[in-house]
Design a protein around this motif. Structure first.
Motif, PDB file in Angstrom:
ATOM      1  N   ARG A  45       0.824  -1.316   0.048  1.00  0.00           N
ATOM      2  CA  ARG A  45      -0.006  -0.166   0.082  1.00  0.00           C
ATOM      3  C   ARG A  45       0.730   1.463   0.068  1.00  0.00           C
ATOM      4  N   ALA A  46       1.973   1.170   0.752  1.00  0.00           N
ATOM      5  CA  ALA A  46       2.496   2.429   0.668  1.00  0.00           C
ATOM      6  C   ALA A  46       3.364   2.532  -0.555  1.00  0.00           C
ATOM      7  N   GLN A  47       3.859   1.365  -1.145  1.00  0.00           N
ATOM      8  CA  GLN A  47       4.485   1.779  -2.350  1.00  0.00           C
ATOM      9  C   GLN A  47       3.564   2.070  -3.402  1.00  0.00           C
ATOM     10  N   GLU A  48       2.448   1.544  -3.601  1.00  0.00           N
ATOM     11  CA  GLU A  48       1.489   1.981  -4.570  1.00  0.00           C
ATOM     12  C   GLU A  48       1.150   3.498  -4.495  1.00  0.00           C
ATOM     13  N   ASN A  49       1.131   4.271  -3.188  1.00  0.00           N
ATOM     14  CA  ASN A  49       0.668   5.160  -3.109  1.00  0.00           C
ATOM     15  C   ASN A  49       1.670   6.476  -3.275  1.00  0.00           C
ATOM     16  N   THR A  50       3.063   5.950  -3.400  1.00  0.00           N
ATOM     17  CA  THR A  50       4.314   7.027  -3.543  1.00  0.00           C
ATOM     18  C   THR A  50       4.078   7.389  -4.885  1.00  0.00           C
ATOM     19  N   SER A  51       3.254   6.752  -5.908  1.00  0.00           N
ATOM     20  CA  SER A  51       2.813   7.544  -7.094  1.00  0.00           C
ATOM     21  C   SER A  51       1.987   8.821  -7.056  1.00  0.00           C
ATOM     22  N   VAL A  52       1.360   8.969  -5.995  1.00  0.00           N
ATOM     23  CA  VAL A  52       0.317  10.123  -5.995  1.00  0.00           C
ATOM     24  C   VAL A  52       1.179  11.332  -5.387  1.00  0.00           C
ATOM     25  N   ALA A  53       1.663  12.027  -6.639  1.00  0.00           N
ATOM     26  CA  ALA A  53       2.772  13.098  -6.429  1.00  0.00           C
ATOM     27  C   ALA A  53       2.450  14.000  -5.434  1.00  0.00           C
ATOM     28  N   GLY A  54       3.129  14.422  -4.077  1.00  0.00           N
ATOM     29  CA  GLY A  54       3.099  15.384  -3.300  1.00  0.00           C
ATOM     30  C   GLY A  54       1.863  15.189  -2.502  1.00  0.00           C
ATOM     31  N   GLN A  55       1.139  13.827  -2.321  1.00  0.00           N
ATOM     32  CA  GLN A  55       0.156  13.687  -1.432  1.00  0.00           C
ATOM     33  C   GLN A  55       0.400  13.812   0.080  1.00  0.00           C
ATOM     34  N   THR A  56       1.651  13.042   0.180  1.00  0.00           N
ATOM     35  CA  THR A  56       1.553  12.908   1.659  1.00  0.00           C
ATOM     36  C   THR A  56       1.861  14.152   2.210  1.00  0.00           C
ATOM     37  N   GLY A  57       2.635  15.034   1.520  1.00  0.00           N
ATOM     38  CA  GLY A  57       3.130  16.415   2.121  1.00  0.00           C
ATOM     39  C   GLY A  57       2.124  17.274   2.127  1.00  0.00           C
ATOM     40  N   ARG A  58       1.056  17.302   1.197  1.00  0.00           N
ATOM     41  CA  ARG A  58      -0.314  17.940   1.281  1.00  0.00           C
ATOM     42  C   ARG A  58      -1.360  17.433   2.465  1.00  0.00           C
ATOM     43  N   GLU A  59      -1.244  16.121   2.582  1.00  0.00           N
ATOM     44  CA  GLU A  59      -1.944  15.632   3.891  1.00  0.00           C
ATOM     45  C   GLU A  59      -1.547  16.228   4.949  1.00  0.00           C
ATOM     46  N   LEU A  60      -0.102  16.457   5.156  1.00  0.00           N
ATOM     47  CA  LEU A  60       0.388  16.660   6.379  1.00  0.00           C
ATOM     48  C   LEU A  60       0.116  18.352   6.403  1.00  0.00           C
ATOM     49  N   ILE A  61      -0.004  19.182   5.415  1.00  0.00           N
ATOM     50  CA  ILE A  61      -0.406  20.382   5.595  1.00  0.00           C
ATOM     51  C   ILE A  61      -1.621  20.636   6.010  1.00  0.00           C
ATOM     52  N   LEU A  62      -2.505  19.762   5.404  1.00  0.00           N
ATOM     53  CA  LEU A  62      -3.839  19.799   5.817  1.00  0.00           C
ATOM     54  C   LEU A  62      -4.059  19.531   7.202  1.00  0.00           C
ATOM     55  N   ILE A  63      -3.454  18.544   7.625  1.00  0.00           N
ATOM     56  CA  ILE A  63      -3.481  18.273   9.371  1.00  0.00           C
ATOM     57  C   ILE A  63      -3.034  19.284  10.040  1.00  0.00           C
ATOM     58  N   LYS A  64      -1.961  19.922   9.867  1.00  0.00           N
ATOM     59  CA  LYS A  64      -1.359  21.200  10.600  1.00  0.00           C
ATOM     60  C   LYS A  64      -2.490  22.278  10.636  1.00  0.00           C
ATOM     61  N   GLN A  65      -3.074  22.629   9.410  1.00  0.00           N
ATOM     62  CA  GLN A  65      -4.180  23.463   9.273  1.00  0.00           C
ATOM     63  C   GLN A  65      -5.361  23.241  10.182  1.00  0.00           C
ATOM     64  N   GLU A  66      -5.538  21.993  10.172  1.00  0.00           N
ATOM     65  CA  GLU A  66      -6.812  21.706  10.907  1.00  0.00           C
ATOM     66  C   GLU A  66      -6.541  21.877  12.506  1.00  0.00           C
ATOM     67  N   MET A  67      -5.393  21.302  12.880  1.00  0.00           N
ATOM     68  CA  MET A  67      -4.585  21.675  14.220  1.00  0.00           C
ATOM     69  C   MET A  67      -4.720  22.994  14.855  1.00  0.00           C
ATOM     70  N   LYS A  68      -4.260  23.922  13.718  1.00  0.00           N
ATOM     71  CA  LYS A  68      -4.115  25.136  14.176  1.00  0.00           C
ATOM     72  C   LYS A  68      -5.821  25.662  14.320  1.00  0.00           C
ATOM     73  N   ARG A  69      -6.468  25.293  13.500  1.00  0.00           N
ATOM     74  CA  ARG A  69      -8.023  25.754  13.579  1.00  0.00           C
ATOM     75  C   ARG A  69      -8.625  25.406  14.946  1.00  0.00           C
ATOM     76  N   ARG A  70      -8.182  24.347  15.332  1.00  0.00           N
ATOM     77  CA  ARG A  70      -8.790  23.959  16.481  1.00  0.00           C
ATOM     78  C   ARG A  70      -8.131  24.453  17.776  1.00  0.00           C
ATOM     79  N   GLY A  71      -6.849  25.016  17.534  1.00  0.00           N
ATOM     80  CA  GLY A  71      -6.104  25.640  18.507  1.00  0.00           C
ATOM     81  C   GLY A  71      -5.289  24.759  19.401  1.00  0.00           C
ATOM     82  N   LEU A  72      -4.763  23.699  18.652  1.00  0.00           N
ATOM     83  CA  LEU A  72      -4.132  22.584  19.231  1.00  0.00           C
ATOM     84  C   LEU A  72      -2.552  22.589  19.129  1.00  0.00           C
TER      85      LEU A  72
END
Length: 304
Positions: free
Chosen positions: A277-304
């Protein structure tokens, strides 16, 4: 509808006792799912319930010894038992896709289960790996076969999980690789398969197994244009637990049918599945980095 898919991800065994143990676990999961509104699917990996060697030998149309014929019959009996139990409990059963050199035997057996159990609705689903350049033609042939034989096709489409192994084996053994030439070709075939199925939902029911935002958005646009309700159970979207949660969350919020795949089992047995599954999804360019950005944005929105 939001659902979970409990995936007992044991594979690669060689012993009949191990195969029977997997079947027993799957039967318990199917029966458990029948008592929960949050569990709509169960999943089976063909090589989790029978030796790879036998699947391969049947695919290659090689003559089986008497002992191998008995072993193949036990595999067919397990598939029938699981399919019958899923039918009896009204739980959809997804069969995983595997390596091309054993897949034909699985395809034929799963098709037979569709003929038997998919008369009124899709109970049995096959997984088609769309990095194989023959899979669109196969979907079309299934569609024609279903019309002739009066059954419903259940299909889960994914991009695929054995690319490096497939290409290496083809090169080593001197045959044409079954894998699309590049990721763009894979994306095009995946989307073409998805478009074809969405045009034929009267016969084919679809699970879209993807972490790709573009494919997800295109499917949503097509459903909207066709006037098909988001919660129509002919179409499901699925992602692996812990991956692309932003996709799953927003699909669910918009009332699309979604499920999260929850793999579990002994660590040593489940790791091959998780690594693929990890190998398969390395093909989704930039997705992991984008997910981390979204998580950080959500944590900031919640004041965490």
């Amino acid at each position: 509808l939001q659902s979970s898919l409990k995936c007992y991800s044991v594979e690669g065994k060689e012993d009949e006792a191990d195969f029977n143990a997997v079947v027993d676990k799957k039967l318990k999961l199917i029966k458990h799912a029948a008592h929960s509104d949050a569990l709509y699917f169960e999943v089976v990996k063909p090589t989790g319930i029978g030796r790879f060697y036998i699947w391969q030998k049947v695919t290659e149309k090689k003559e089986l010894t008497a002992a191998e014929q008995a072993e193949w019959q036990r595999i067919k009996d397990r598939v029938l038992l699981l399919s019958q139990t899923a039918y009896d409990h009204n739980i959809a059963l997804l069969f995983d896709g595997e390596e091309s050199w054993m897949q034909d035997a699985a395809d034929e057996l799963i098709r037979d289960m569709m003929v038997q159990f998919n008369k009124e609705k899709a109970i049995i689903y096959n997984t088609l790996q769309c990095y194989r350049h023959d899979r669109l033609d196969y979907i079309k042939s299934l569609y024609e076969d279903a019309q002739k034989n009066n059954y419903i096709v259940g299909v889960k489409i994914v991009r695929g999980a054995y690319m490096e192994k497939e290409r290496a084996r083809a090169e080593e053994m001197g045959y044409e690789s079954p894998i699309c030439i590049n990721k763009m070709a894979t994306d095009e075939l995946f989307n073409s398969a998805m478009f074809f199925i969405l045009d034929h939902l009267d016969v084919i029911k679809l699970c879209i197994g993807t972490h790709n935002e573009s494919s997800t958005l295109q499917a949503m646009e097509i459903l909207t244009k066709k006037g098909i309700a988001a919660n129509n159970k002919d179409v499901w979207f699925g992602q692996l637990y812990g991956m692309s949660d932003n996709l799953t969350f927003n699909l669910a919020q918009m009332n699309y049918n979604t499920f999260k795949i929850l793999p579990f089992g002994p660590i040593a047995d489940v790791m091959p599945y998780l690594i693929r599954r990890a190998q398969e999804n390395t093909s989704v360019a930039g997705q992991t980095g984008r997910e981390l950005i979204l998580i950080k944005q959500e944590m900031k929105r919640r004041g965490l």
